[in-house]
Scaffold this active site. Sequence first.
Site, mmCIF file in Angstrom:
data_model
loop_
_atom_site.group_PDB
_atom_site.id
_atom_site.type_symbol
_atom_site.label_atom_id
_atom_site.label_comp_id
_atom_site.label_asym_id
_atom_site.label_seq_id
_atom_site.Cartn_x
_atom_site.Cartn_y
_atom_site.Cartn_z
ATOM 1 N N HIS A 1 44.504 36.343 40.578
ATOM 2 C CA HIS A 1 43.864 37.495 39.645
ATOM 3 C C HIS A 1 44.505 38.576 39.680
ATOM 4 O O HIS A 1 45.120 39.143 38.483
ATOM 5 C CB HIS A 1 42.341 37.758 40.532
ATOM 6 C CG HIS A 1 41.691 38.692 39.815
ATOM 7 N ND1 HIS A 1 40.313 38.603 39.090
ATOM 8 C CD2 HIS A 1 41.818 40.083 39.959
ATOM 9 C CE1 HIS A 1 40.069 39.779 38.816
ATOM 10 N NE2 HIS A 1 40.687 40.658 39.105
ATOM 11 N N GLU A 2 45.122 39.090 40.953
ATOM 12 C CA GLU A 2 45.934 40.263 41.116
ATOM 13 C C GLU A 2 47.101 40.025 40.292
ATOM 14 O O GLU A 2 47.791 41.020 39.674
ATOM 15 C CB GLU A 2 45.976 40.604 42.349
ATOM 16 C CG GLU A 2 44.837 40.883 43.239
ATOM 17 C CD GLU A 2 43.776 41.911 42.510
ATOM 18 O OE1 GLU A 2 44.287 42.925 41.897
ATOM 19 O OE2 GLU A 2 42.762 42.114 42.789
ATOM 20 N N HIS B 1 46.608 40.777 36.768
ATOM 21 C CA HIS B 1 46.644 42.256 36.425
ATOM 22 C C HIS B 1 48.210 42.779 36.252
ATOM 23 O O HIS B 1 48.964 43.439 35.641
ATOM 24 C CB HIS B 1 46.109 42.904 37.598
ATOM 25 C CG HIS B 1 44.684 43.167 37.367
ATOM 26 N ND1 HIS B 1 43.960 43.415 36.227
ATOM 27 C CD2 HIS B 1 43.837 42.820 38.294
ATOM 28 C CE1 HIS B 1 42.601 43.360 36.512
ATOM 29 N NE2 HIS B 1 42.383 42.905 37.808
ATOM 30 N N HIS C 1 50.251 41.661 33.409
ATOM 31 C CA HIS C 1 50.010 42.692 32.371
ATOM 32 C C HIS C 1 50.564 44.083 32.463
ATOM 33 O O HIS C 1 51.192 44.474 31.166
ATOM 34 C CB HIS C 1 48.472 42.924 32.171
ATOM 35 C CG HIS C 1 47.798 43.355 30.886
ATOM 36 N ND1 HIS C 1 46.303 43.634 30.787
ATOM 37 C CD2 HIS C 1 48.228 43.562 29.777
ATOM 38 C CE1 HIS C 1 46.319 43.915 29.689
ATOM 39 N NE2 HIS C 1 47.334 44.178 28.803
HETATM 40 ZN ZN LIG Z 1 40.566 42.701 38.555
#
Ligand SMILES: [Zn+2]
Length: 599
Positions: free
Chosen positions: A391-392, A395, A398
Amino acid sequence: MTSQNKLARREDIPETAKWHLNDIFATHDDWQTARDAIEGQLTEIKQFAGKLSDPQQLLDCLTKVDTMEINLCAVFAYARMMADTDTANQSYQADTASCLPLLDQASAACAFIEPELLSLPEETLRTMADKLPGLKKYQFRFQDLLRGKEHVLTTEQEAFLARTGEIRATARNTYTVMTNADMKFPDTLGEDGKLTTLSESRYMQFIRSKDGKVRADAFHKLFTTYLSFRNTFASLYSSSVKASQFISTTRHYPSMLEAALDAGNIPVSVYEQTINVTHEFLPELHRYMELKKKLLGVKELHMYDLYVPVVEKPKTPYTYDEARTILKEALAPLGGQYLKDLFTGLDGGWVDRLENEGKRSGAYSWGVYGVHPFVLMSWHDTYDAVSTLAHEMGHSMHSFYSAKNQEYTNSEYTIFCAEVASTTNENLLLEYMLKHADEKDRLYYLNLYLEQIRTTVFRQVLFAEFEKLTHEAVEAGEALTADNLEGIWMDLNRKYYGEDVVLDDELRAEWSRIPHFYRPFYVYQYATGYAAAMTLSEKVRTQGEPAQKAYLSFLASGGSDYSIKLLQNAGVDMTSREPFAITFKKFSHCLDQLEKIIK
Ligand SMILES: [Zn+2]
């Protein structure tokens, strides 16, 4: 605490498990120099006031603002991340605190820019970027300013409005102080049969207890406490909605919803459609509730039963090295370059992985423009940690691609898009686990998928609908009393969860427990972000290279256009019902599989 689970000291953590904050500033002296330079940078910026009609002056001004902001963000990030690795270190805390006034000073120093640009003739601003090639990168920003022009007031009125900011924030601030500091909860029954003082964070543990009595007791005590302040909460929320109404009418918006969504240029139809499509699929949520009741083996399914894990967690521990192998395979649909860049980051000091004494708990990703992103987490050998890392890093990738491909002014992605890349990674990981797990663990991952969609989509859309109804009520001249708010809340819960769930009377207090309601029309973005990510992960998994390319160009697009447009370019049309239809189809599919395994 035994010596085995005593946390390591920061200095004993191996360098390979730490992030490299010295990529931002090599030494603390360098940080200090950069920090001390900011005040001078702000003085320089202020000298451009009144000169922005000249293209060269405008370019010089905006260039100085960018340089200052890049510097300020780096200064703040460095201080804050240092402090997060050791919250007991007083000098780190002091460094962070010394940045806070700078943030306010910076926004004050730049406050003249937008009103001055808007005071220019429209045509001048529209064609500004054609006059000087250096201004091209600001074209989207100019265009966006012009789009909002009809809602901007005169300079004098704007100054007046700004002065009401603190007053308008009273309800939210009072709510925060009241729920965090003043409200006290009674003792509740623990799993060991002993009484423990209840708190919001303990409540989250208690409702996951296997013991139904523990869950029920915590629920009744927590919600009864909220109910005892029902009129105060109604009054606070009503004031908060009226503060929004003051802004939306002053700025000549037809509704509060329109005013809130206009900041990101999101059509109101996207909000309405999110609610309408979710309604269509509520029978699937009801089917899930029925199944959950069976799985838990309870006679009655109460709202406080929904968080109990129905399937044991997989026993397999995942070491960090195993997690890397899993990520490599699970994220393979994103392509070789993505994986290469991701591993360069993992090995290049992006991630601060291990727990140590005084380190902040939780996880986050923080992109520092011109340097690289950073991830803070606490590794444990569990699936949750693998998923957090995916998940991190979503980010971070991105941020990484946006910074690499966009000028600073266009690099920051919006909240609407913020959870897309992280959730796409989470979903790809989940699909991979589902494919490779044995039957018992598959049950676990299927349930995880269903819970994600229940809590991130169904539950958040229920919240979004509550906001819509309450704001509309105020716009229709109705009063928001405790009775009205509780009525709306209970009707929505009945509609969303169906007849299989028992709604205890105290549940009517639940709306007053949601702090996000003091940030109007915010929560729907959890649902839209999830639906966009589900669509993208399905597309890259099943459509191969063209979908992969479109996805990577989405990551590279940062904030260079409106969110809806950027997602459309990536193949997700948030103005259509497709993203939600795909999400709910996945929900049904998981439900079918779960039913099959259980039979
Ligand atoms: Zn998040």
